[in-house]
Design a protein around this motif. Structure first.
Motif, PDB file in Angstrom:
ATOM      1  N   LYS A   2       0.849  -1.193   0.000  1.00 14.06           N
ATOM      2  CA  LYS A   2       0.000   0.000   0.000  1.00 14.06           C
ATOM      3  C   LYS A   2       0.884   1.241   0.000  1.00 14.06           C
ATOM      4  CE  LYS A   2      -3.587   2.338   2.626  1.00 14.06           C
ATOM      5  NZ  LYS A   2      -3.038   3.595   3.058  1.00 14.06           N
ATOM      6  N   VAL A   3       0.626   2.125  -0.920  1.00  6.60           N
ATOM      7  CA  VAL A   3       1.338   3.395  -0.970  1.00  6.60           C
ATOM      8  C   VAL A   3       0.537   4.411  -0.171  1.00  6.60           C
ATOM      9  CG1 VAL A   3       2.168   5.241  -2.460  1.00  6.60           C
ATOM     10  CG2 VAL A   3       2.314   2.865  -3.221  1.00  6.60           C
ATOM     11  N   ARG A   4       1.193   5.040   0.789  1.00 11.86           N
ATOM     12  CA  ARG A   4       0.503   6.018   1.627  1.00 11.86           C
ATOM     13  C   ARG A   4       0.290   7.324   0.860  1.00 11.86           C
ATOM     14  NH1 ARG A   4       1.407   5.910   7.716  1.00 11.86           N
ATOM     15  NH2 ARG A   4       1.818   3.735   8.105  1.00 11.86           N
ATOM     16  N   GLN A   5      -0.809   7.957   1.156  1.00 11.87           N
ATOM     17  CA  GLN A   5      -1.075   9.288   0.636  1.00 11.87           C
ATOM     18  C   GLN A   5      -0.340  10.295   1.515  1.00 11.87           C
ATOM     19  OE1 GLN A   5      -3.003   9.732  -2.250  1.00 11.87           O
ATOM     20  NE2 GLN A   5      -2.667   7.518  -2.246  1.00 11.87           N
ATOM     21  N   HIS A   7      -1.269  12.839   3.128  1.00  6.55           N
ATOM     22  CA  HIS A   7      -1.963  13.183   4.361  1.00  6.55           C
ATOM     23  C   HIS A   7      -1.869  12.092   5.432  1.00  6.55           C
ATOM     24  CE1 HIS A   7      -5.168  10.938   2.287  1.00  6.55           C
ATOM     25  NE2 HIS A   7      -5.589  10.640   3.509  1.00  6.55           N
ATOM     26  N   GLU A   8      -1.223  10.962   5.109  1.00 10.83           N
ATOM     27  CA  GLU A   8      -1.018   9.871   6.059  1.00 10.83           C
ATOM     28  C   GLU A   8       0.442   9.768   6.513  1.00 10.83           C
ATOM     29  OE1 GLU A   8      -4.079   6.509   4.477  1.00 10.83           O
ATOM     30  OE2 GLU A   8      -2.333   6.861   3.208  1.00 10.83           O
ATOM     31  N   CYS A   9       1.302  10.626   6.008  1.00 11.40           N
ATOM     32  CA  CYS A   9       2.747  10.449   6.166  1.00 11.40           C
ATOM     33  C   CYS A   9       3.363  11.286   7.281  1.00 11.40           C
ATOM     34  CB  CYS A   9       3.455  10.807   4.861  1.00 11.40           C
ATOM     35  SG  CYS A   9       3.143   9.612   3.543  1.00 11.40           S
ATOM     36  N   THR A  10       4.535  10.852   7.676  1.00 16.81           N
ATOM     37  CA  THR A  10       5.419  11.590   8.569  1.00 16.81           C
ATOM     38  C   THR A  10       6.713  11.830   7.822  1.00 16.81           C
ATOM     39  OG1 THR A  10       4.498  10.602  10.560  1.00 16.81           O
ATOM     40  CG2 THR A  10       6.734  11.461  10.724  1.00 16.81           C
ATOM     41  N   ASP A  90       7.928   8.079   7.125  1.00 18.33           N
ATOM     42  CA  ASP A  90       7.599   7.681   5.764  1.00 18.33           C
ATOM     43  C   ASP A  90       8.464   8.386   4.727  1.00 18.33           C
ATOM     44  OD1 ASP A  90       5.115   6.088   6.417  1.00 18.33           O
ATOM     45  OD2 ASP A  90       4.565   8.039   7.242  1.00 18.33           O
TER      46      ASP A  90
END
Length: 115
Positions: A2-5, A7-10, A90
């Motif tokens: 799954k590739v994070r968007q 708005h989900e990252c750090t 991330d």
């Protein structure tokens, strides 16, 4: 996988109290990255950078950790502080000067001190 968007990252950025890395951090915050760890060697500049990014992206949780990431123990402390604060990393942007005689090669072939 799954590739994070965004708005989900750090994101963790070294050398990010000014110049290119600062602007990358600000752009990431404006693009929706909610958690950003800035880094530099000067606490005052770090807090000024945090304030400037918060002004541009008020919803972002922007923090600063003072460290010299060219020293292994300090680089580890920076990573640990980021993971402790946000639960993971991330995106990593490193923007610190290094020796000019290094030849790029795969990350997995590097030893800890070289990183």
């Amino acid at each position: 996988m799954k590739v994070r968007q965004l708005h989900e990252c750090t994101a963790m950025l070294t050398g990010s109290t000014a110049s290119i890395a600062f602007e990358i951090a600000a752009q990431l915050a404006e693009a929706g990255v909610p958690r950003i760890m800035l880094n530099g060697r000067n606490e005052e500049r770090g807090q000024a950078a945090v304030a400037a990014i918060r002004e541009r992206a008020p919803k972002a949780d922007v923090r600063f950790t003072q460290a010299n990431p060219t020293r292994y123990a300090e680089a580890k402390a920076l990573v640990d502080a980021t993971v402790d604060a946000f639960g993971g990393i991330d995106i990593i942007v490193t923007s610190i000067p290094g020796p000019s005689n290094i030849t790029p090669h795969p990350f997995h072939e590097m030893d800890v001190e070289e990183m």
